[in-house]
Design a protein around this motif. Structure first.
Motif, PDB file in Angstrom:
ATOM      1  N   THR A 129       1.007  -1.100  -0.059  1.00  0.00           N
ATOM      2  CA  THR A 129      -0.024  -0.038  -0.030  1.00  0.00           C
ATOM      3  C   THR A 129       0.904   1.411   0.018  1.00  0.00           C
ATOM      4  OG1 THR A 129      -0.248  -0.143   2.460  1.00  0.00           O
ATOM      5  CG2 THR A 129      -2.001  -1.236   1.082  1.00  0.00           C
ATOM      6  N   VAL A 130       0.416   2.230  -0.415  1.00  0.00           N
ATOM      7  CA  VAL A 130       1.301   3.720  -0.564  1.00  0.00           C
ATOM      8  C   VAL A 130       0.182   4.614  -0.306  1.00  0.00           C
ATOM      9  CG1 VAL A 130       2.305   2.733  -2.662  1.00  0.00           C
ATOM     10  CG2 VAL A 130       0.039   4.090  -3.086  1.00  0.00           C
ATOM     11  N   LEU A 131       1.003   5.823  -0.135  1.00  0.00           N
ATOM     12  CA  LEU A 131       0.188   7.266   0.217  1.00  0.00           C
ATOM     13  C   LEU A 131      -0.760   7.376  -0.768  1.00  0.00           C
ATOM     14  CD1 LEU A 131      -0.009   9.346   2.492  1.00  0.00           C
ATOM     15  CD2 LEU A 131       1.697  10.753   1.023  1.00  0.00           C
ATOM     16  N   ARG A 132      -2.114   7.517  -0.426  1.00  0.00           N
ATOM     17  CA  ARG A 132      -3.149   7.881  -1.162  1.00  0.00           C
ATOM     18  C   ARG A 132      -3.551   9.265  -1.231  1.00  0.00           C
ATOM     19  NH1 ARG A 132      -4.259   6.626  -5.219  1.00  0.00           N
ATOM     20  NH2 ARG A 132      -6.169   6.135  -5.514  1.00  0.00           N
ATOM     21  N   PHE A 133      -3.889   9.850  -0.131  1.00  0.00           N
ATOM     22  CA  PHE A 133      -4.218  11.300   0.252  1.00  0.00           C
ATOM     23  C   PHE A 133      -3.672  11.584   1.514  1.00  0.00           C
ATOM     24  CE2 PHE A 133      -7.973   8.818   1.740  1.00  0.00           C
ATOM     25  CZ  PHE A 133      -8.497   9.842   2.750  1.00  0.00           C
ATOM     26  N   ILE A 134      -3.794  13.107   1.564  1.00  0.00           N
ATOM     27  CA  ILE A 134      -3.380  13.455   3.040  1.00  0.00           C
ATOM     28  C   ILE A 134      -4.624  14.475   3.497  1.00  0.00           C
ATOM     29  CG2 ILE A 134      -1.007  13.755   2.754  1.00  0.00           C
ATOM     30  CD1 ILE A 134      -1.347  16.896   2.126  1.00  0.00           C
ATOM     31  N   SER A 135      -4.570  14.688   5.023  1.00  0.00           N
ATOM     32  CA  SER A 135      -5.712  15.439   5.595  1.00  0.00           C
ATOM     33  C   SER A 135      -4.735  16.289   6.890  1.00  0.00           C
ATOM     34  CB  SER A 135      -6.792  14.320   6.136  1.00  0.00           C
ATOM     35  OG  SER A 135      -6.186  13.636   6.946  1.00  0.00           O
ATOM     36  N   GLY A 136      -5.644  17.068   7.219  1.00  0.00           N
ATOM     37  CA  GLY A 136      -4.996  17.803   8.311  1.00  0.00           C
ATOM     38  C   GLY A 136      -5.728  19.077   8.700  1.00  0.00           C
ATOM     39  N   ARG A 137      -4.881  19.808   9.377  1.00  0.00           N
ATOM     40  CA  ARG A 137      -5.474  21.154   9.808  1.00  0.00           C
ATOM     41  C   ARG A 137      -4.492  22.178   9.235  1.00  0.00           C
ATOM     42  NH1 ARG A 137      -5.201  20.682  14.929  1.00  0.00           N
ATOM     43  NH2 ARG A 137      -4.750  18.392  14.967  1.00  0.00           N
ATOM     44  N   ALA A 138      -4.769  23.318   8.770  1.00  0.00           N
ATOM     45  CA  ALA A 138      -4.058  24.471   8.529  1.00  0.00           C
ATOM     46  C   ALA A 138      -4.572  25.840   8.792  1.00  0.00           C
ATOM     47  CB  ALA A 138      -3.969  24.371   6.960  1.00  0.00           C
ATOM     48  N   SER A 139      -3.885  26.964   8.789  1.00  0.00           N
ATOM     49  CA  SER A 139      -4.031  28.007   9.076  1.00  0.00           C
ATOM     50  C   SER A 139      -3.147  28.873   8.309  1.00  0.00           C
ATOM     51  CB  SER A 139      -4.135  28.590  10.806  1.00  0.00           C
ATOM     52  OG  SER A 139      -2.780  28.276  11.117  1.00  0.00           O
ATOM     53  N   THR A 140      -2.472  29.888   8.830  1.00  0.00           N
ATOM     54  CA  THR A 140      -1.372  30.503   7.940  1.00  0.00           C
ATOM     55  C   THR A 140      -0.119  29.573   8.019  1.00  0.00           C
ATOM     56  OG1 THR A 140      -0.402  31.679  10.066  1.00  0.00           O
ATOM     57  CG2 THR A 140      -2.184  32.600   8.552  1.00  0.00           C
ATOM     58  N   LEU A 141      -0.036  28.489   8.773  1.00  0.00           N
ATOM     59  CA  LEU A 141       0.728  27.436   8.833  1.00  0.00           C
ATOM     60  C   LEU A 141       0.164  26.168   8.639  1.00  0.00           C
ATOM     61  CD1 LEU A 141       3.123  28.642  11.605  1.00  0.00           C
ATOM     62  CD2 LEU A 141       3.633  29.135   9.020  1.00  0.00           C
ATOM     63  N   ILE A 142       0.853  25.080   8.325  1.00  0.00           N
ATOM     64  CA  ILE A 142       0.171  23.868   8.543  1.00  0.00           C
ATOM     65  C   ILE A 142       0.028  23.227   9.844  1.00  0.00           C
ATOM     66  CG2 ILE A 142       0.475  21.364   7.673  1.00  0.00           C
ATOM     67  CD1 ILE A 142      -0.428  23.221   5.657  1.00  0.00           C
ATOM     68  N   ASN A 143      -0.739  23.215  10.582  1.00  0.00           N
ATOM     69  CA  ASN A 143      -0.948  22.847  11.886  1.00  0.00           C
ATOM     70  C   ASN A 143      -0.685  21.456  12.203  1.00  0.00           C
ATOM     71  OD1 ASN A 143      -2.690  25.371  11.431  1.00  0.00           O
ATOM     72  ND2 ASN A 143      -2.712  25.438  13.526  1.00  0.00           N
ATOM     73  N   ALA A 144      -1.195  20.723  11.380  1.00  0.00           N
ATOM     74  CA  ALA A 144      -1.342  19.319  11.465  1.00  0.00           C
ATOM     75  C   ALA A 144      -1.418  18.396  10.104  1.00  0.00           C
ATOM     76  CB  ALA A 144      -2.216  18.590  12.671  1.00  0.00           C
ATOM     77  N   ILE A 145      -0.910  17.118  10.126  1.00  0.00           N
ATOM     78  CA  ILE A 145      -1.128  16.455   8.892  1.00  0.00           C
ATOM     79  C   ILE A 145      -1.431  15.060   9.400  1.00  0.00           C
ATOM     80  CG2 ILE A 145       1.445  15.637   8.803  1.00  0.00           C
ATOM     81  CD1 ILE A 145       1.161  16.004   5.566  1.00  0.00           C
ATOM     82  N   GLY A 146      -2.486  14.215   8.527  1.00  0.00           N
ATOM     83  CA  GLY A 146      -2.614  12.899   8.610  1.00  0.00           C
ATOM     84  C   GLY A 146      -2.402  12.172   7.223  1.00  0.00           C
ATOM     85  N   LEU A 147      -2.052  11.171   7.160  1.00  0.00           N
ATOM     86  CA  LEU A 147      -1.556  10.411   6.282  1.00  0.00           C
ATOM     87  C   LEU A 147      -2.472   9.067   5.830  1.00  0.00           C
ATOM     88  CD1 LEU A 147       1.999  10.977   7.411  1.00  0.00           C
ATOM     89  CD2 LEU A 147       0.922  12.103   5.489  1.00  0.00           C
ATOM     90  N   HIS A 148      -3.004   8.919   4.840  1.00  0.00           N
ATOM     91  CA  HIS A 148      -4.048   7.720   4.573  1.00  0.00           C
ATOM     92  C   HIS A 148      -3.273   6.869   3.298  1.00  0.00           C
ATOM     93  CE1 HIS A 148      -7.255  10.129   6.373  1.00  0.00           C
ATOM     94  NE2 HIS A 148      -6.440  11.013   6.122  1.00  0.00           N
ATOM     95  N   TRP A 149      -3.237   5.693   3.709  1.00  0.00           N
ATOM     96  CA  TRP A 149      -2.640   4.748   2.899  1.00  0.00           C
ATOM     97  C   TRP A 149      -3.700   3.749   2.380  1.00  0.00           C
ATOM     98  CZ3 TRP A 149       2.682   5.926   3.019  1.00  0.00           C
ATOM     99  CH2 TRP A 149       2.899   6.670   4.007  1.00  0.00           C
TER     100      TRP A 149
END
Length: 177
Positions: free
Chosen positions: A151-171
């Motif tokens: 399996t591979v990275l299929r998409f990302i999610s997370g939270r953002a403002s004027t910076l990237i606050n957090a990232i989630g990785l979906h495989w």
């Protein structure tokens, strides 16, 4: 099977219950097997920002390019190309924009990085052995890999403002659409 053989089987309520239970279990097992290719890592980062998800973009195809906006301290923004379609840009506008393109049949198989209240570093590792780092080496470390083989990275999610606050990785496995 002919009709005489079918009619000779016991048709008690107990037998029908057992047959129905076996059918339900087989169906549940098939659903479990089908769902075992996807996994998730995250969120890595702080608690602020607005939620985003690129889940719909994965239908456009595999990840083919990544844009990361950085400054001396943080990952400012992200944009990912799925097939030939760029996702919506998330994050701020300050800093320098860097862009990498994946080779044909190249996929991201690991993502690591650093974070505190915001994302500070991202490193994408591909199945072709490329190591693609962005950002600065400050903060708490994370390393994310898919739970299931092939399996591979299929998409990302997370939270953002004027910076990237957090990232989630979906495989998941790559499916041709």
């Amino acid at each position: 099977m002919n009709l005489d053989v079918l009619l000779s089987f016991p048709s008690s309520p107990r037998m029908l219950t057992i047959a129905l239970l076996a059918l339900v279990c087989a169906s549940a097992s098939a659903n479990d097997i089908q769902a075992r290719s996807s996994s998730y890592n995250g969120e890595y980062g702080g608690g602020g920002g607005e939620r985003f998800s690129h889940s719909g973009y994965q239908l456009e195809g595999p990840i083919t390019a990544i844009r990361v906006r950085i400054d001396n301290n943080y990952i400012i923004g992200l944009q990912v190309r799925y097939g030939k379609v760029w996702s919506d840009y998330v994050g701020g506008t300050q800093g320098d924009l860097e862009e990498i393109f994946l080779h044909p049949r190249e996929s991201v198989i690991q993502v690591s990085g650093k974070y505190d209240y915001y994302l500070r570093k991202l490193v994408f590792v591909t199945n072709k052995g490329r190591y693609l780092p962005f950002g600065t080496d400050i903060g708490r470390s994370f390393s994310a890999v898919p739970l299931y083989h092939n399996t591979v990275l299929r998409f990302i999610s997370g939270r953002a403002s004027t910076l990237i606050n957090a990232i989630g990785l979906h495989w998941d496995s790559y499916r041709r659409y």
